[in-house]
Design a protein around this motif. Structure first.
Motif, PDB file in Angstrom:
ATOM      1  N   THR A   1       0.825  -1.210   0.000  1.00 42.84           N
ATOM      2  CA  THR A   1       0.000   0.000   0.000  1.00 42.84           C
ATOM      3  C   THR A   1       0.857   1.258   0.000  1.00 42.84           C
ATOM      4  O   THR A   1       2.001   1.253   0.465  1.00 42.84           O
TER       5      THR A   1
ATOM      6  N   GLY B   1      -5.222  10.362  -1.535  1.00 39.95           N
ATOM      7  CA  GLY B   1      -5.743   9.048  -1.876  1.00 39.95           C
ATOM      8  C   GLY B   1      -4.803   7.939  -1.464  1.00 39.95           C
ATOM      9  O   GLY B   1      -3.854   8.145  -0.711  1.00 39.95           O
TER      10      GLY B   1
ATOM     11  N   MET C   1      -3.387   3.710  -2.846  1.00 39.20           N
ATOM     12  CA  MET C   1      -3.432   2.613  -3.801  1.00 39.20           C
ATOM     13  C   MET C   1      -2.887   1.356  -3.151  1.00 39.20           C
ATOM     14  O   MET C   1      -2.108   1.420  -2.197  1.00 39.20           O
TER      15      MET C   1
ATOM     16  N   ARG D   1      -5.562  -1.136  -7.057  1.00 42.82           N
ATOM     17  CA  ARG D   1      -6.812  -0.460  -6.691  1.00 42.82           C
ATOM     18  C   ARG D   1      -6.398   0.961  -6.334  1.00 42.82           C
ATOM     19  O   ARG D   1      -5.507   1.161  -5.503  1.00 42.82           O
TER      20      ARG D   1
ATOM     21  N   ASP E   1      -7.752   4.659  -5.052  1.00 43.81           N
ATOM     22  CA  ASP E   1      -8.863   5.364  -4.415  1.00 43.81           C
ATOM     23  C   ASP E   1      -8.466   6.805  -4.134  1.00 43.81           C
ATOM     24  O   ASP E   1      -7.434   7.058  -3.509  1.00 43.81           O
TER      25      ASP E   1
ATOM     26  N   GLU F   1      -9.619  10.484  -2.433  1.00 39.68           N
ATOM     27  CA  GLU F   1     -10.516  11.159  -1.490  1.00 39.68           C
ATOM     28  C   GLU F   1     -10.726  12.606  -1.919  1.00 39.68           C
ATOM     29  O   GLU F   1     -11.786  13.171  -1.718  1.00 39.68           O
TER      30      GLU F   1
ATOM     31  N   GLU G   1     -14.044  12.126  -4.726  1.00 37.81           N
ATOM     32  CA  GLU G   1     -13.960  10.690  -4.452  1.00 37.81           C
ATOM     33  C   GLU G   1     -14.039   9.912  -5.758  1.00 37.81           C
ATOM     34  O   GLU G   1     -14.875  10.195  -6.612  1.00 37.81           O
TER      35      GLU G   1
ATOM     36  N   HIS H   1     -12.964   5.683  -7.322  1.00 35.47           N
ATOM     37  CA  HIS H   1     -12.422   4.344  -7.093  1.00 35.47           C
ATOM     38  C   HIS H   1     -12.162   3.729  -8.460  1.00 35.47           C
ATOM     39  O   HIS H   1     -13.101   3.406  -9.188  1.00 35.47           O
ATOM     40  N   ASN H   2     -10.876   3.595  -8.794  1.00 34.05           N
ATOM     41  CA  ASN H   2     -10.494   3.151 -10.122  1.00 34.05           C
ATOM     42  C   ASN H   2      -9.579   1.931 -10.059  1.00 34.05           C
ATOM     43  O   ASN H   2      -9.060   1.581  -9.003  1.00 34.05           O
ATOM     44  N   ARG H   3      -9.395   1.334 -11.219  1.00 34.56           N
ATOM     45  CA  ARG H   3      -8.483   0.208 -11.363  1.00 34.56           C
ATOM     46  C   ARG H   3      -7.364   0.633 -12.317  1.00 34.56           C
ATOM     47  O   ARG H   3      -7.608   1.322 -13.308  1.00 34.56           O
TER      48      ARG H   3
ATOM     49  N   GLY I   1     -12.487   3.184 -14.720  1.00 36.49           N
ATOM     50  CA  GLY I   1     -13.371   3.297 -13.574  1.00 36.49           C
ATOM     51  C   GLY I   1     -14.726   3.828 -13.983  1.00 36.49           C
ATOM     52  O   GLY I   1     -14.972   4.141 -15.156  1.00 36.49           O
TER      53      GLY I   1
END
Length: 177
Positions: free
Chosen positions: A79, A91, A93, A107, A109, A111, A115, A117-119, A139
């Protein structure tokens, strides 16, 4: 006269909102580069978050950004979190999948500034003495993102950062040991 102006503004705003609603429900941005090094040389730069400062375009956008590495920095479960200025936001990942030396999936993310949330996926393919690297992010596009996309080209905006990152990754991986 005021009623006509207000009606015209309402029609324009309604049309804009209706047009935004027709935009795609998801997005995908992808860029590629050829790096004159084998995949085994390139892979550790992507798979280990400790190596990201050598090539990540966002590291240069906010050198004062606060970074937090997890107990694991490479491979699945690794992480990385950041908190920076308006150029990088806030954010985290996490490496979701790592197949050495061919693929890393994350992943991602956000904030801030909004906000999301993507790949993310990096693919590395050997081609002669070089490695073909593709960097993709995909995403969902919630309505506010659809509305923003009417005025901003996400592919060009995000793609420019990917291009800068791939150029820096190329320079780092091609540098003699």
């Amino acid at each position: 006269m005021l009623k006509i102006i207000l009606l015209a503004v309402a029609v324009l705003v309604g049309g804009l909102l209706a047009y935004a609603a027709t935009r795609p429900d998801s997005f995908r941005v992808e860029r590629t580069a050829s790096i004159q090094a084998p995949p085994e040389r390139v892979f550790p730069f992507i798979d280990d978050f400790r190596s990201w400062p050598a090539w990540s375009p966002w590291e240069k956008k906010d050198p004062a950004m606060k970074r937090t590495l997890g107990a694991t920095t490479r491979g699945p479960g690794a992480t990385y979190a950041w908190d920076g200025d308006k150029n990088v936001g806030k954010g985290s990942m996490e490496i979701a999948e790592s197949v050495e030396p061919s693929r890393v999936r994350l992943r991602l993310d956000f904030e801030r500034p909004f906000e999301a949330h993507n790949r993310v996926e990096f693919r590395l393919e050997p081609r002669g003495g070089a490695t073909h690297v593709s960097w993709a992010m995909e995403g969902p596009m919630p309505f506010i993102s659809k509305l923003m996309s009417v005025f901003m080209d996400f592919d060009r905006m995000i793609g420019a950062d990917f291009e800068a990152g791939l150029a820096a990754l190329k320079a780092a991986a091609e540098k003699p040991n």
